[in-house]
Design a protein around this motif. Structure first.
Motif, PDB file in Angstrom:
ATOM      1  N   ASN A 109       0.983  -1.179   0.054  1.00 25.49           N
ATOM      2  CA  ASN A 109       0.286  -0.063   0.035  1.00 25.49           C
ATOM      3  C   ASN A 109       0.801   1.372   0.010  1.00 25.49           C
ATOM      4  OD1 ASN A 109      -1.823   2.063   0.280  1.00 25.49           O
ATOM      5  ND2 ASN A 109      -3.043   1.024   2.090  1.00 25.49           N
ATOM      6  N   LEU A 110       0.709   2.224  -1.002  1.00 27.24           N
ATOM      7  CA  LEU A 110       1.588   3.277  -1.123  1.00 27.24           C
ATOM      8  C   LEU A 110       1.104   4.422  -0.101  1.00 27.24           C
ATOM      9  CD1 LEU A 110       1.775   3.555  -5.034  1.00 27.24           C
ATOM     10  CD2 LEU A 110       3.338   2.925  -3.395  1.00 27.24           C
ATOM     11  N   GLU A 111      -0.085   4.385   0.432  1.00 25.46           N
ATOM     12  CA  GLU A 111      -0.436   5.257   1.455  1.00 25.46           C
ATOM     13  C   GLU A 111       0.152   4.930   2.749  1.00 25.46           C
ATOM     14  OE1 GLU A 111      -4.668   5.021   1.779  1.00 25.46           O
ATOM     15  OE2 GLU A 111      -4.919   5.492  -0.483  1.00 25.46           O
ATOM     16  N   GLU A 112       0.707   3.915   2.869  1.00 22.95           N
ATOM     17  CA  GLU A 112       1.274   3.624   4.389  1.00 22.95           C
ATOM     18  C   GLU A 112       2.727   3.311   4.177  1.00 22.95           C
ATOM     19  OE1 GLU A 112      -0.196   0.083   6.195  1.00 22.95           O
ATOM     20  OE2 GLU A 112      -2.159   0.514   5.581  1.00 22.95           O
ATOM     21  N   VAL A 113       3.360   4.597   4.541  1.00 24.84           N
ATOM     22  CA  VAL A 113       4.921   4.701   4.321  1.00 24.84           C
ATOM     23  C   VAL A 113       5.372   4.953   5.787  1.00 24.84           C
ATOM     24  CG1 VAL A 113       6.659   6.220   3.612  1.00 24.84           C
ATOM     25  CG2 VAL A 113       4.807   5.774   2.197  1.00 24.84           C
ATOM     26  N   PHE A 114       6.237   4.021   6.244  1.00 24.66           N
ATOM     27  CA  PHE A 114       6.702   4.008   7.588  1.00 24.66           C
ATOM     28  C   PHE A 114       8.280   4.429   7.658  1.00 24.66           C
ATOM     29  CE2 PHE A 114       3.297   0.887   7.698  1.00 24.66           C
ATOM     30  CZ  PHE A 114       2.387   1.273   8.698  1.00 24.66           C
ATOM     31  N   GLU A 115       8.398   5.277   8.658  1.00 22.12           N
ATOM     32  CA  GLU A 115       9.931   5.733   8.729  1.00 22.12           C
ATOM     33  C   GLU A 115      10.530   4.946   9.888  1.00 22.12           C
ATOM     34  OE1 GLU A 115      10.557   9.676   8.660  1.00 22.12           O
ATOM     35  OE2 GLU A 115       9.658  10.341   6.720  1.00 22.12           O
ATOM     36  N   ASN A 116      11.408   4.315   9.392  1.00 25.23           N
ATOM     37  CA  ASN A 116      12.203   3.437  10.804  1.00 25.23           C
ATOM     38  C   ASN A 116      13.695   4.236  11.097  1.00 25.23           C
ATOM     39  OD1 ASN A 116      13.411   1.624  12.365  1.00 25.23           O
ATOM     40  ND2 ASN A 116      12.461   0.103  11.562  1.00 25.23           N
ATOM     41  N   LYS A 117      13.580   4.616  12.250  1.00 24.62           N
ATOM     42  CA  LYS A 117      14.936   5.325  12.444  1.00 24.62           C
ATOM     43  C   LYS A 117      16.133   4.420  12.501  1.00 24.62           C
ATOM     44  CE  LYS A 117      12.758   8.857  15.228  1.00 24.62           C
ATOM     45  NZ  LYS A 117      12.794   9.933  16.461  1.00 24.62           N
ATOM     46  N   GLU A 118      15.806   3.325  12.769  1.00 21.95           N
ATOM     47  CA  GLU A 118      17.191   2.197  12.540  1.00 21.95           C
ATOM     48  C   GLU A 118      17.504   2.243  11.136  1.00 21.95           C
ATOM     49  OE1 GLU A 118      16.341  -1.476  14.600  1.00 21.95           O
ATOM     50  OE2 GLU A 118      16.008  -0.134  16.348  1.00 21.95           O
ATOM     51  N   GLN A 119      16.446   2.053  10.264  1.00 23.45           N
ATOM     52  CA  GLN A 119      16.821   1.869   8.691  1.00 23.45           C
ATOM     53  C   GLN A 119      17.473   3.213   8.127  1.00 23.45           C
ATOM     54  OE1 GLN A 119      13.146   1.252   6.703  1.00 23.45           O
ATOM     55  NE2 GLN A 119      13.984   0.661   4.839  1.00 23.45           N
ATOM     56  N   ILE A 120      16.969   4.279   8.614  1.00 24.28           N
ATOM     57  CA  ILE A 120      17.658   5.489   8.205  1.00 24.28           C
ATOM     58  C   ILE A 120      19.105   5.607   8.686  1.00 24.28           C
ATOM     59  CG2 ILE A 120      17.743   8.043   8.427  1.00 24.28           C
ATOM     60  CD1 ILE A 120      14.354   7.725   8.529  1.00 24.28           C
ATOM     61  N   GLU A 121      19.356   5.248   9.786  1.00 20.08           N
ATOM     62  CA  GLU A 121      20.741   5.390  10.459  1.00 20.08           C
ATOM     63  C   GLU A 121      21.799   4.433   9.813  1.00 20.08           C
ATOM     64  OE1 GLU A 121      22.188   7.498  12.610  1.00 20.08           O
ATOM     65  OE2 GLU A 121      20.117   8.416  12.249  1.00 20.08           O
ATOM     66  N   ILE A 122      21.122   2.936   9.373  1.00 14.30           N
ATOM     67  CA  ILE A 122      21.749   2.139   8.533  1.00 14.30           C
ATOM     68  C   ILE A 122      22.248   2.624   7.201  1.00 14.30           C
ATOM     69  CG2 ILE A 122      21.846  -0.050   7.384  1.00 14.30           C
ATOM     70  CD1 ILE A 122      20.058  -1.177   9.766  1.00 14.30           C
ATOM     71  N   SER A 123      21.294   3.166   6.634  1.00 17.18           N
ATOM     72  CA  SER A 123      21.576   3.737   5.276  1.00 17.18           C
ATOM     73  C   SER A 123      22.470   5.085   5.212  1.00 17.18           C
ATOM     74  CB  SER A 123      20.147   4.448   4.576  1.00 17.18           C
ATOM     75  OG  SER A 123      19.280   3.489   4.461  1.00 17.18           O
ATOM     76  N   LYS A 124      22.308   6.016   6.144  1.00 16.10           N
ATOM     77  CA  LYS A 124      23.362   7.095   6.650  1.00 16.10           C
ATOM     78  C   LYS A 124      24.903   6.550   6.813  1.00 16.10           C
ATOM     79  CE  LYS A 124      20.232  10.679   7.957  1.00 16.10           C
ATOM     80  NZ  LYS A 124      19.850  11.504   8.898  1.00 16.10           N
ATOM     81  N   PHE A 125      24.871   5.348   7.506  1.00 11.12           N
ATOM     82  CA  PHE A 125      26.102   4.645   7.786  1.00 11.12           C
ATOM     83  C   PHE A 125      26.893   4.518   6.498  1.00 11.12           C
ATOM     84  CE2 PHE A 125      28.794   0.981   8.541  1.00 11.12           C
ATOM     85  CZ  PHE A 125      29.582   1.329   9.238  1.00 11.12           C
ATOM     86  N   TYR A 126      26.185   3.814   5.468  1.00 16.89           N
ATOM     87  CA  TYR A 126      26.701   3.273   4.305  1.00 16.89           C
ATOM     88  C   TYR A 126      26.872   4.632   3.551  1.00 16.89           C
ATOM     89  CZ  TYR A 126      26.642  -1.699   5.397  1.00 16.89           C
ATOM     90  OH  TYR A 126      26.591  -2.979   6.014  1.00 16.89           O
ATOM     91  N   GLU A 127      26.222   5.443   3.545  1.00 16.37           N
ATOM     92  CA  GLU A 127      26.488   6.633   2.768  1.00 16.37           C
ATOM     93  C   GLU A 127      27.639   7.331   3.078  1.00 16.37           C
ATOM     94  OE1 GLU A 127      23.118   9.165   2.751  1.00 16.37           O
ATOM     95  OE2 GLU A 127      21.916   7.771   1.612  1.00 16.37           O
ATOM     96  N   ARG A 128      28.086   7.258   4.290  1.00 12.33           N
ATOM     97  CA  ARG A 128      29.134   7.931   4.997  1.00 12.33           C
ATOM     98  C   ARG A 128      30.380   7.213   4.622  1.00 12.33           C
ATOM     99  NH1 ARG A 128      25.673   9.491   9.320  1.00 12.33           N
ATOM    100  NH2 ARG A 128      26.265   7.394  10.287  1.00 12.33           N
ATOM    101  N   MET A 129      30.448   5.957   4.313  1.00  9.89           N
ATOM    102  CA  MET A 129      31.553   5.235   4.369  1.00  9.89           C
ATOM    103  C   MET A 129      32.328   5.419   2.984  1.00  9.89           C
ATOM    104  SD  MET A 129      30.183   1.282   5.096  1.00  9.89           S
ATOM    105  CE  MET A 129      31.872   0.503   4.861  1.00  9.89           C
TER     106      MET A 129
END
Length: 104
Positions: free
Chosen positions: A57-77
């Motif tokens: 369902n496109l209407e239900e978008v959940f932001e998970n802080k752990e997921q965002i932190e993991i993504s940011k960690f890999y972006e900073r590598m």
């Protein structure tokens, strides 16, 4: 004008000395960068798969802080090409030439 600190000027003669040929050295570095990239991608996908949603369902978008932190960690590598160059210059990359076929 700001200078990007991640940009490093390399002495091409030192890079070429490692294999005897600049193009061979660059080839070895590029192959190692591909290996590093695929490993990092696999690790990231495994970590993010824990947060995968089975709801389409496109209407239900959940932001998970752990997921965002993991993504940011890999972006900073550092980039895989940078890591491969460092490994190559520190003689941490093993490479060999294919065995030449001898006719008997």
């Amino acid at each position: 004008m700001a200078v990007n600190p991640s940009i490093v000027t390399r002495d091409l003669d030192k890079v070429a000395d490692k294999s005897g040929n600049l193009y061979e050295s660059i080839f070895v570095i590029s192959q190692r960068a591909k290996q590093i990239s695929s490993t990092m991608k696999e690790e990231l996908n495994n970590k993010l798969s824990e947060f995968a949603s089975t709801v389409d369902n496109l209407e239900e978008v959940f932001e998970n802080k752990e997921q965002i932190e993991i993504s940011k960690f890999y972006e900073r590598m550092p980039k895989p090409s940078t890591m491969a160059m460092e490994e190559f210059m520190e003689d941490k990359v093993m490479f060999r030439y294919p065995e030449e076929e001898t006719e008997s």
